[in-house]
Design an enzyme around this catalytic site. Sequence first.
Site, short mmCIF file in Angstrom:
data_model
loop_
_atom_site.label_atom_id
_atom_site.label_comp_id
_atom_site.label_asym_id
_atom_site.label_seq_id
_atom_site.Cartn_x
_atom_site.Cartn_y
_atom_site.Cartn_z
N GLY A 71 0.80 -1.21 0.00
CA GLY A 71 0.00 0.00 0.00
C GLY A 71 0.84 1.27 0.00
N THR A 72 1.92 1.27 0.77
CA THR A 72 2.75 2.47 0.88
C THR A 72 3.34 2.84 -0.48
OG1 THR A 72 3.26 1.94 3.17
CG2 THR A 72 4.75 3.46 2.07
N ASN A 151 -8.59 3.66 8.14
CA ASN A 151 -8.02 2.51 8.86
C ASN A 151 -8.30 2.53 10.35
OD1 ASN A 151 -6.15 4.72 8.06
ND2 ASN A 151 -4.85 3.81 9.63
N GLN A 179 -7.73 -0.63 3.08
CA GLN A 179 -8.57 -1.25 4.11
C GLN A 179 -9.88 -1.81 3.58
OE1 GLN A 179 -7.83 -2.07 7.12
NE2 GLN A 179 -5.95 -0.92 7.46
N SER A 199 -3.30 -3.59 -0.71
CA SER A 199 -2.20 -4.32 -0.09
C SER A 199 -2.64 -5.73 0.29
CB SER A 199 -1.77 -3.54 1.16
OG SER A 199 -0.72 -4.20 1.79
N ALA A 200 -1.84 -6.73 -0.09
CA ALA A 200 -2.25 -8.13 0.12
C ALA A 200 -2.43 -8.49 1.60
CB ALA A 200 -1.22 -9.07 -0.51
N HIS A 201 -1.57 -7.93 2.47
CA HIS A 201 -1.60 -8.42 3.86
C HIS A 201 -2.83 -7.97 4.64
CE1 HIS A 201 -0.08 -4.95 6.40
NE2 HIS A 201 0.32 -4.51 5.22
N THR A 237 12.54 -7.39 -10.55
CA THR A 237 12.08 -8.77 -10.70
C THR A 237 10.84 -8.99 -9.84
OG1 THR A 237 14.33 -9.46 -11.11
CG2 THR A 237 12.79 -11.20 -10.43
N CYS A 325 1.59 1.63 12.43
CA CYS A 325 2.83 2.37 12.17
C CYS A 325 2.95 3.59 13.06
CB CYS A 325 2.93 2.76 10.70
SG CYS A 325 1.43 3.43 10.05
N1 PLP Z 1 -3.05 2.80 3.61
C1 PLP Z 1 -3.84 2.38 4.61
C2 PLP Z 1 -5.21 2.95 4.75
C3 PLP Z 1 -3.38 1.43 5.52
O1 PLP Z 1 -4.17 1.04 6.52
C4 PLP Z 1 -2.06 0.91 5.35
C5 PLP Z 1 -1.52 -0.07 6.32
O2 PLP Z 1 -1.77 -0.01 7.49
C6 PLP Z 1 -1.28 1.38 4.28
C7 PLP Z 1 -1.81 2.31 3.43
C8 PLP Z 1 0.10 0.86 4.05
O3 PLP Z 1 0.08 -0.40 3.43
P1 PLP Z 1 1.35 -1.35 3.48
O4 PLP Z 1 1.47 -1.86 4.88
O5 PLP Z 1 1.04 -2.45 2.51
O6 PLP Z 1 2.51 -0.54 3.03
#
Ligand code: PLP
Length: 396
Positions: A71-72, A151, A179, A199-201, A237, A325
């Site tokens: 996501g970042t 989030n 989210q 984001s996959a996780h 890659t 974070c």
């Molecule tokens: N954007 C939102 C709304 C999120 O909740 C998060 C992760 O907590 C991110 C971006 C960042 O994603 P990633 O952990 O895959 O970098």
Amino acid sequence: MRRVYLDNNATTPVAPEVLEAMKPYFLDDYGNASSIHWYGQRARAAIEASREQLARLLNSRSSEIVFTSGGTESDNQSLFGIVGASRAETKHVITTTIEHSAVLHTAKELEKRGVRVTYVPVGSSGIVNPADIEKAIAPDTVLISVMHANNELGTLQPIEAIGRIAREHDIYLHTDAVQSVGKIPVDVASLGVDLLSLSAHKLHGPKGVGALYIRKGTILRPLMYGGHHERDRRPGTENVPGIVGLGKAAELASECLAEEMERVGALRDRLEEGVLSSVPLATVSGDKSKRLPTTSNISFDYIEGEGFVIAMDLKGVACSTGAACSSGSIEPSHVLTAIGRKYEQARSAIRFSLGHFTTPEEVDYTLEVLPRVVEQLRSLSPHYKKDAVSAQPAGA
Ligand code: PLP
């Protein structure tokens, strides 16, 4: 000790089917997807199959999906990419005060580089008003970036309405849907977005892999330079097992989206109602109807959030004070502050986030231990007055 995981907005456990789908790409089909031999072609085919799985979940073309590290990166690529590609002399970006730091801190960096940024405030509901976005538009606005689901609160932003405004003014629209993807229907066509991060996780896939939907025709400057991977959008890659995991997670999510929304939503409501009816001076933050079915954010007066998280952890229940974070920060959450929560309430806000593996028994166990934890912590608070409690009805 019994362990209950109620921090699914921080990350989710990998689904067993996802792990099984990934395994062959570590052990047997380990080729580089750019290689022309059999191994390479196996990896290439797996990546393209995942792209199609993800495109089905988002109702996009598979050629509009670019795999990233999460996501970042997708957020950074969107903001820097649109601004970097614009040839205008002055540039303006619109976002909101409740974005994730992956957008907010990128916007701050853009400001240092001379870009004007408007941070549109949101009301106490935790939902931005599309009219406020429209009012912020200037002749040099190149991008609007508004998250799909917050989030911390789970609140859903009116992206469709903002999409109409962006189209009318011919401005690119990015949404951070990290989210919401896999939790509620996310359809890029009806949302009217040009860019969408995921984001996959967050949907029972692996960490360190994600994607960016880029509508056909969107002009972006790449973040990195290297090989010709991902149609020149993203060099490096490919993380084949990760991408396969993301594709499988997307497929699993689309198979059971409607049932899961109902099941998890009912569990969240059971948790929330249970807390409000057993703990006085507890308040839910954000709009209660327009939000993810997975998330509840509750402030407990006279309690300090970090202390609560530690005390609950000692009972085996994992929850959080907000974005993972930002943990460790002594400042109250910028989201709770942005919706007008007083310092004390922002400092006592707890995010409970449920997922595919959350069970009714886990919710009941949480409801069993939580009131005692609150009572214990309040008894240590010099400000806590018993008479304040008796003066307030439960759940006020
Ligand atoms: N954007 C939102 C709304 C999120 O909740 C998060 C992760 O907590 C991110 C971006 C960042 O994603 P990633 O952990 O895959 O970098």
